[in-house]
Design an enzyme around this catalytic site. Sequence first.
Site, mmCIF file in Angstrom:
data_model
loop_
_atom_site.group_PDB
_atom_site.id
_atom_site.type_symbol
_atom_site.label_atom_id
_atom_site.label_comp_id
_atom_site.label_asym_id
_atom_site.label_seq_id
_atom_site.Cartn_x
_atom_site.Cartn_y
_atom_site.Cartn_z
ATOM 1 N N HIS A 117 -4.362 -7.006 -3.348
ATOM 2 C CA HIS A 117 -4.300 -5.768 -2.686
ATOM 3 C C HIS A 117 -4.299 -4.561 -3.349
ATOM 4 C CE1 HIS A 117 -1.891 -2.954 -0.295
ATOM 5 N NE2 HIS A 117 -2.228 -3.705 0.851
ATOM 6 N N LYS A 158 4.743 -7.340 10.528
ATOM 7 C CA LYS A 158 5.409 -6.198 10.510
ATOM 8 C C LYS A 158 6.723 -6.243 11.133
ATOM 9 C CE LYS A 158 1.991 -4.181 8.682
ATOM 10 N NZ LYS A 158 1.970 -3.204 7.364
ATOM 11 N N GLU A 209 2.474 -6.101 1.195
ATOM 12 C CA GLU A 209 2.494 -5.751 -0.316
ATOM 13 C C GLU A 209 3.655 -5.266 -0.709
ATOM 14 O OE1 GLU A 209 1.081 -1.695 1.482
ATOM 15 O OE2 GLU A 209 0.593 -3.877 1.727
#
Length: 437
Positions: free
Chosen positions: A293, A176, A205
């Site tokens: 994902h 992140k 993703e």
Amino acid sequence: MQLGVRLRFQKFEYPEANPEALPEGIDPEEYIIGTYYMSFPKGMNPFEITQVLALEQSTGTWLPVPGETPEVRRKHVAKVVGVYEIPDYEIMVPQEVDWRNFIVQIAFPWRNIGSKLSMLFSTVVGNISMAPKLKLLDLRFPKEFVKGFKGPKFGIEGVRDVLGVKDRPLLNNMIKPDVYSPPDLGAKLAYEVARGGVDIIKDDELLANPEFNRIEERVPKFMEAIDRADEEKGEKTLYAVNVTADLPEVLENAERAIELGANCLLVNYLATGFPVLRALAEDESIKVPIMAHMDVAGAYYVSPISGVRSTLILGKLPRLAGADIVVYPAPYGKAPMMEEKYIEVAKQHRYPFYHIKPCFPMPSGGIAPIMVPKLVNTLGKDFVVAAGGGIHAHPDGPAAGARAFRQAIDAAMQGYTDLRKYAEENNLQELLKALQL
């Protein structure tokens, strides 16, 4: 499909040529059985309309045609094998009821499809998905059909062997911010979370191979950082590189990532399609685990009356296609999912399924250390904890955030549900600070 359109189909005198049968009247090894929720207006005959749907997905169209002969029907027609009304009215339908609800089972000759996921979806979902109240709940596959699939290359046991971790849930971190530049920023964060104790680092993703963060730049930097961290901590870390793209670029991305040292791949399997996931999993030159994902999944399963059930779209189907790890929603964070459905999805990943290896469930979405005991209580040890912001937002940095999660996992595996008590007893400052977030 508009249910108000007048649909006609030809019935033959030979029962085996018609789109209905008793369950005992078909060979279950020759058919894929689809189980559906359907709802029809009160005035419609459910037995006729379900046969029309079966024909629509096999030999028929909206009118009889000369080529749809008894011989063609015998070989290729789908058959309604069960129509069960809920509640099960026997005497009359109450006057106040406008729509009648049913569980319907349709048997599709699997040889119409072959072992092809694109044709499977076209057949069992296909045009009938346009009906206003129709949801695919489950698919029962015959063994001969599944023989055409290899499934996960590693599975739970294989991923554990690669990492050397046998007795606890694995810990994954998503870098992140989701999208960032330059690649050095992500590599620095990867080093921190790896030395803090995560087992897997995945690209978000939303970050695959943009111009400002190319796989060619990112992978070497990440792997160098991870190798340094692994040397320090004495454990191995996987890096799941997001190779998602259009064809043929997705396959080229995978090849390039592995050449550059990637030891795991990530693909957004519903955005690329199940066949792409399968192609990656069954490629003999790809000798690393594959993480799948879930993005786009909500468009399939969220509606209670249409689409495809979560246990299929997040569970059985990605496992069949070859995912070693499947990212899906956990009900304890920011993702909306009922707890019983989240547990059922994990069963689809792990329960026996012919020769198909079990794969890791990876519940995700706003996971914090305080949720780890719930995850362990519901899933046991064979799953992956997916932590993103819960690691990177730690006041002492990402390495401390990773350690806090490892401490939470240790506590849960020892039977603790009160993490604060465990942290205080063991003077675990990283976990104590994480519990204050």
